[in-house]
Design a protein around this motif. Structure first.
Motif, PDB file in Angstrom:
ATOM      1  N   GLU A  54       0.820  -1.208   0.000  1.00  0.00           N
ATOM      2  CA  GLU A  54       0.000   0.000   0.000  1.00  0.00           C
ATOM      3  C   GLU A  54       0.861   1.269   0.000  1.00  0.00           C
ATOM      4  O   GLU A  54       0.469   2.291  -0.550  1.00  0.00           O
ATOM      5  N   SER A  55       2.025   1.210   0.586  1.00  0.00           N
ATOM      6  CA  SER A  55       2.897   2.385   0.668  1.00  0.00           C
ATOM      7  C   SER A  55       3.504   2.772  -0.676  1.00  0.00           C
ATOM      8  O   SER A  55       4.090   3.837  -0.813  1.00  0.00           O
ATOM      9  N   GLU A  56       3.356   1.911  -1.709  1.00  0.00           N
ATOM     10  CA  GLU A  56       3.993   2.168  -3.000  1.00  0.00           C
ATOM     11  C   GLU A  56       3.024   2.625  -4.090  1.00  0.00           C
ATOM     12  O   GLU A  56       3.387   2.674  -5.253  1.00  0.00           O
ATOM     13  N   ARG A  61      -0.648   5.390  -4.646  1.00  0.00           N
ATOM     14  CA  ARG A  61      -1.533   6.386  -4.048  1.00  0.00           C
ATOM     15  C   ARG A  61      -2.935   5.823  -3.837  1.00  0.00           C
ATOM     16  O   ARG A  61      -3.284   4.800  -4.416  1.00  0.00           O
ATOM     17  N   GLU A  92      13.120  -1.602  -4.163  1.00  0.00           N
ATOM     18  CA  GLU A  92      13.339  -1.885  -2.746  1.00  0.00           C
ATOM     19  C   GLU A  92      14.771  -2.371  -2.558  1.00  0.00           C
ATOM     20  O   GLU A  92      15.384  -2.900  -3.494  1.00  0.00           O
ATOM     21  N   ALA A 127       6.543   9.484   1.616  1.00  0.00           N
ATOM     22  CA  ALA A 127       5.265   8.773   1.711  1.00  0.00           C
ATOM     23  C   ALA A 127       4.320   9.216   0.591  1.00  0.00           C
ATOM     24  O   ALA A 127       4.248  10.393   0.254  1.00  0.00           O
ATOM     25  N   ARG A 160       1.036   8.323   0.805  1.00  0.00           N
ATOM     26  CA  ARG A 160      -0.272   8.399   1.449  1.00  0.00           C
ATOM     27  C   ARG A 160      -0.151   9.122   2.784  1.00  0.00           C
ATOM     28  O   ARG A 160       0.862   9.001   3.474  1.00  0.00           O
ATOM     29  N   GLN A 208       1.504   7.807   6.352  1.00  0.00           N
ATOM     30  CA  GLN A 208       2.516   6.770   6.169  1.00  0.00           C
ATOM     31  C   GLN A 208       3.905   7.380   6.257  1.00  0.00           C
ATOM     32  O   GLN A 208       4.087   8.573   6.086  1.00  0.00           O
ATOM     33  N   ARG A 209       4.862   6.541   6.506  1.00  0.00           N
ATOM     34  CA  ARG A 209       6.240   6.990   6.648  1.00  0.00           C
ATOM     35  C   ARG A 209       7.002   6.829   5.335  1.00  0.00           C
ATOM     36  O   ARG A 209       6.666   6.007   4.504  1.00  0.00           O
ATOM     37  N   SER A 210       8.055   7.623   5.206  1.00  0.00           N
ATOM     38  CA  SER A 210       8.967   7.444   4.085  1.00  0.00           C
ATOM     39  C   SER A 210       9.787   6.177   4.352  1.00  0.00           C
ATOM     40  O   SER A 210       9.833   5.691   5.479  1.00  0.00           O
ATOM     41  N   TYR A 259       6.376  13.529  -5.691  1.00  0.00           N
ATOM     42  CA  TYR A 259       5.980  13.393  -4.289  1.00  0.00           C
ATOM     43  C   TYR A 259       5.493  14.687  -3.642  1.00  0.00           C
ATOM     44  O   TYR A 259       5.007  14.666  -2.517  1.00  0.00           O
TER      45      TYR A 259
END
Length: 177
Positions: free
Chosen positions: A19-21, A23, A99, A129, A131, A134-136, A165
């Motif tokens: 989900e973090s990858e 929008r 990653e 982030a 969203r 969320q964290r970077s 971003y």
């Protein structure tokens, strides 16, 4: 029954990425109005989206934000074809984020891009982030067809932070993360 190609793409994003990858739906759909952003798709005989590449066009380089193939048919060359098509559209360098190579799946992804001619960059990089709340997190930049110099990397990072971003001061962002 007609299914909006964007809905098919977004469903594939949900199946293919944490989900973090990607929008949220409305934010992702708004990107379609951005002239720098483009979606390349691969469809089957039933006109269903079976693969997509989300890319950005900047003055000095092109950026691949996401590339995915339907989980049921991965490994059949569709991802490679979309990557090669995107690369051949321009003579500009191509940049992507991956990653860190912490497990076998992540190392295989990096190997896929390396076989296409991408170079892993050793510069420290953090993806802001996508969203709210969320964290970077740390990622690695890869470049095609040549490795980046330090100043080229800084230019790429600054443009990605600002344009993709929405972070307008990358120096302060990197220091405060």
């Amino acid at each position: 029954m007609f299914i909006d190609p964007f809905d098919q793409i977004f469903e594939m994003m949900k199946q293919s990425f944490p989900e973090s990858e990607y929008r949220e739906y409305a934010q992702q759909k708004r990107l379609l109005a951005n002239s720098r952003y483009q979606l390349l798709t691969e469809k089957n005989e039933q006109n269903e989206v079976i693969g997509f590449l989300a890319g950005w066009e900047f003055e000095k380089f092109r950026y691949i934000e996401n590339v995915a193939v339907s989980p049921a048919i991965r490994g059949g060359g569709i991802g490679r074809r979309m990557m090669e098509r995107f690369i051949k559209q321009s003579d500009k360098p191509v940049i992507l984020e991956v990653e860190l190579p912490e497990d076998e799946l992540k190392r295989r992804r990096i190997g896929f891009y390396t076989r296409l001619g991408f170079h892993s960059e050793d510069y420290a990089y953090v993806q802001p982030a996508l969203r709210e709340g969320q964290r970077s997190f740390p990622l690695q930049i890869m470049s095609y067809p040549n490795p980046l110099t330090s100043s080229e990397f800084e230019t790429v990072r600054d443009i990605l932070y600002k344009e993709v971003y929405g972070v307008y001061d990358s120096y302060t962002y990197v220091l405060n993360r």
